[in-house]
Design an enzyme around this catalytic site. Sequence first.
Site, short mmCIF file in Angstrom:
data_model
loop_
_atom_site.label_atom_id
_atom_site.label_comp_id
_atom_site.label_asym_id
_atom_site.label_seq_id
_atom_site.Cartn_x
_atom_site.Cartn_y
_atom_site.Cartn_z
N TYR A 142 0.96 -1.27 -0.04
CA TYR A 142 -0.14 0.05 -0.41
C TYR A 142 1.02 1.43 -0.16
O TYR A 142 2.62 1.44 0.06
CB TYR A 142 -0.73 0.19 1.35
CG TYR A 142 -0.46 0.70 2.79
CD1 TYR A 142 -0.05 1.03 3.64
CD2 TYR A 142 0.32 -1.52 2.97
CE1 TYR A 142 0.48 1.23 4.78
CE2 TYR A 142 0.48 -1.04 4.75
CZ TYR A 142 0.74 -0.29 5.08
OH TYR A 142 1.14 0.06 5.99
N HIS A 200 6.31 -0.14 1.85
CA HIS A 200 6.05 1.01 0.75
C HIS A 200 6.87 0.19 -0.39
O HIS A 200 7.84 0.41 -0.84
CB HIS A 200 5.68 2.15 1.34
CG HIS A 200 5.00 2.22 2.44
ND1 HIS A 200 3.75 2.01 2.87
CD2 HIS A 200 5.87 2.68 3.49
CE1 HIS A 200 4.00 2.47 3.73
NE2 HIS A 200 4.15 2.93 4.73
#
Length: 337
Positions: free
Chosen positions: A259, A307
């Site tokens: 994400y 990330h």
Amino acid sequence: MKSTWSCWRLLPIHKHQTSNINLKVMVFIFLLCVTGIGVFWREDISLYFLPHDERPCACDQCLSEDGLLLSQNFSKFAEPLLSVNCNLSSADFNWWSHIPGGKGSYSSYKTTVDRIFQMLPASADVEPPSPDRCRTCAVVGNSVNLKDSHYGPLIDFQDIVMRMNRGRTKGYEADVGTRTTHHVMYPESAVDLDNTTRLVLFPFKIRDLEWITKAFSTGFSRKLILKSNIRANKDLVMVLNPAFMRYVHHVWLRKKGSYPSTGFMALVLALHICDEVHVFGFGADSDGNWSHYWEELKNKKLKTGQHPGGEEYGVLQKLAQHQIVKFYMGRDSSLSI
Ligand code: C5P
């Protein structure tokens, strides 16, 4: 004699015709050039010749006028900030509840959001675009590259100054500035704010939504949540829409990584609420770690966590190359892109 006379008469007539033709050719070439410029630089020219109130903002270049890269991504956008009437689709909820650490049902999400809007403003207070205004924003990430950058005055000069997580100003004013209009956080990264700064909650799970109401009232004590209470102005709270997080992950980052990072989502949020975006404090250190400007890195294997740091940086560079944002790369580079 006659013929000489005719020749003599003919000569000036010929000269006159030639200059007439030359003039016509020159006018034709001139018109051709003007048309060419008009066709090839239509967008740029329209910026200067459009009537004032037909332009979306008063900056030299408004974000919404930028070409393909933005419009392709913007066309699929989700509402950036939650409001009382905002419904989350089941696809968005499913994606959101799969962020590590998240669990809970859709109905408990709904109940929590309803409770939030009993306490917080029903919709976020965002200044709408106007032909009379140029909403300039500084998005300030926490990169170590801010050290010795002397960007402070430039950051403070923007209308909106968006900082995040444990990003601080005290002791670093010359490099990061002093003003903060928006502070992005989630419970694990929360800090107290003054009465005029907007708290922008990025909720990664239902528990984060529960936290905001409790942190302003009874207190919230759970494992890993260091701040059970928060000092901030609750009338200035904004909550990022989980659907917007998915939009950033799917559209902007092509589903790379688990994400998006807080910083990257803050950047895309800025693209939606500002007319001109200046980006500071983004970029890993020379070992590829997301180290901070205010501390020595302890975990040398941090990298960019879960990330897609490389992808995010690539998109940022592309935005800068297309002059959609101004990217200031800090002490390792004397130039911004
Ligand atoms: O470390 P933290 O998450 O608080 O930093 C905020 C944001 O700043 C990150 O989510 C990331 O987008 C950006 N950042 C960066 N390079 C660093 C540190 C942080 O791009 N060295």
